[in-house]
Design an enzyme around this catalytic site. Sequence first.
Site, PDB file in Angstrom:
ATOM      1  N   SER A 296      31.733  46.936  36.468  1.00 37.55           N
ATOM      2  CA  SER A 296      33.038  47.060  35.829  1.00 37.55           C
ATOM      3  C   SER A 296      33.410  45.823  35.008  1.00 37.55           C
ATOM      4  O   SER A 296      34.302  45.889  34.163  1.00 37.55           O
ATOM      5  CB  SER A 296      34.113  47.338  36.880  1.00 37.55           C
ATOM      6  OG  SER A 296      34.091  46.340  37.878  1.00 37.55           O
TER       7      SER A 296
ATOM      8  N   ASP B  20      43.894  42.750  42.454  1.00 35.88           N
ATOM      9  CA  ASP B  20      42.631  42.655  41.723  1.00 35.88           C
ATOM     10  C   ASP B  20      42.444  41.214  41.289  1.00 35.88           C
ATOM     11  O   ASP B  20      43.093  40.730  40.374  1.00 35.88           O
ATOM     12  CB  ASP B  20      42.641  43.581  40.498  1.00 35.88           C
ATOM     13  CG  ASP B  20      41.320  43.529  39.722  1.00 35.88           C
ATOM     14  OD1 ASP B  20      40.427  42.738  40.099  1.00 35.88           O
ATOM     15  OD2 ASP B  20      41.190  44.270  38.729  1.00 35.88           O
TER      16      ASP B  20
ATOM     17  N   HIS C 180      38.614  41.391  38.154  1.00 34.40           N
ATOM     18  CA  HIS C 180      38.639  41.682  36.714  1.00 34.40           C
ATOM     19  C   HIS C 180      39.607  40.740  36.020  1.00 34.40           C
ATOM     20  O   HIS C 180      40.341  40.003  36.673  1.00 34.40           O
ATOM     21  CB  HIS C 180      39.043  43.143  36.505  1.00 34.40           C
ATOM     22  CG  HIS C 180      38.089  44.084  37.179  1.00 34.40           C
ATOM     23  ND1 HIS C 180      38.352  44.645  38.407  1.00 34.40           N
ATOM     24  CD2 HIS C 180      36.860  44.506  36.811  1.00 34.40           C
ATOM     25  CE1 HIS C 180      37.318  45.393  38.768  1.00 34.40           C
ATOM     26  NE2 HIS C 180      36.394  45.317  37.826  1.00 34.40           N
TER      27      HIS C 180
END
Length: 439
Positions: free
Chosen positions: A155, A415, A418
């Site tokens: 990702s 998160d 990312h």
Amino acid sequence: MAAAEVEHSGSSLPKKLATFALCAIFTLSLIYFSPPLIISSTTNLLSQFQTRARARTTDLSTHLPGVAVWKQCDYSDGKWVWDGDHGGAAGGGGSRYDSENCDMKMTYKCVINGKPDGGYLHWRWQPASCNLPALDPAAFLRLLRGKRLAFVGDSTARNQAEALVCHLATAARPVTVRRDEERLGRKFWRWAFPSPHDVNVSTYWSPFLVRSEGHSEDYGMAHEVVVLDALTEPWASDLAAMDVMVISAGHWFPHSAVYYDDGEIVGVHGRPDMNRTEMSAPSVYRKVLRRTLEHVINATMADKLELVVVETIAPAHFDGRYSWNHRDACSRQRPYDGDVDGEAKVGDTEAELRKAVLEEVAAAATAARRRRPGLRFEVLDVTRLAAMRPDAHPGVYIYKNAYGGGPVPETAANDCLHWCAPGPVDTFNDILMQMIAGG
Ligand SMILES: *[C@@H]1O[C@H](CO)[C@@H](O)[C@H](O)[C@H]1NC(C)=O
Ligand SMILES: *[C@@H]1O[C@H](CO)[C@@H](O)[C@H](O)[C@H]1NC(C)=O
Ligand SMILES: *[C@@H]1O[C@H](CO)[C@@H](O)[C@H](O)[C@H]1NC(C)=O
């Protein structure tokens, strides 16, 4: 553990976020629920291709000013400097683009989501011995006219591709030409910048680069099975259409897994229940990367391919003092300073994953000089510069207008893997543009 087990396409956003955040926590995958998977047959894609050096028919001949100087520069050595007044074109990222209407995963849209501290937008990477120009979207599209750029990996590859497409959209409107979401969200994606640009950017979900069957394909499964000698479709068959390939992977290798090679189990990672040879995450990543790059060099159908860029791992920043879903697990508001032995120290596994990239890419570049003259290999070494940026992850701001500016509950999905876009991920693309131009 319910959130980690199943993800239905209609599940609520916070649940999805909890799912991927859980994935970032490697220790959770040490809990086992079901007996190991057995793969009956293994497609050995690698053996289907023969070596044949090919003369290049095209090249990225458009040079940018300053490239000669830049090629001498180690951009991975430098520091983040405050650039509050010039957050846009100068490279801080602050006002380069507005993610609101971009085809980008919502969780990266930190501004829209209401991340309250905007400071992360205003730090600019200053290499020690050169200047890194900000990516110029119009020039980038000119450079890649008639070409296809593909991001392959986990990702983090998608995160970077989406930031790039959003940035390029300030110069030309992209069309989303292919999307394949399946259960795990954005698996294969392609954007086209139509004529006169004729530039395509694609992403390929391939977290292990080789075939995996398990948690990475279906979050309902607890185990990971990795087939070391089978590349994943569709990127391997799409090689023929690629001009520039960017590989960004590594985060999935520390997960517990069973490895197959030539149809047999050859080892495990974090599976004491299996009583098999333990293989470390970096050693498996190295093996897989070596085979992938060898395959790319060998693949005669990849005759358009001019440049392969392999990115080193960008470390996650979950604060070890808190559980992953505590509101302060990812709440730093400033970069770390450049002290490589201090807070910004890169962990042992990440350092080994990075080393595997440096060494395997160097070996591939040497092999390619002999067997595929004209095919260039580069390392996009972001580990150190990314390690200094704990402030630039979405944190708890992973959905639109999260918390409406109000207090964040103590338990909240986080998160810290990312990157916000805009944000430091744009710096990765600044460097990528110099690599593409530098051919
Ligand atoms: C980009 O994608 C479009 C739409 O699928 C296609 O028509 C075009 O030929 C592609 N261009 C390149 C350079 O691959
Ligand atoms: C583990 O494997 C070794 C070698 O095959 C064997 O000698 C040993 O008995 C096994 N241990 C268990 C607990 O099955
Ligand atoms: C690539 O070609 C070389 C030389 O023929 C061969 O030794 C190697 O096994 C091939 N590797 C892959 C991954 O196809």
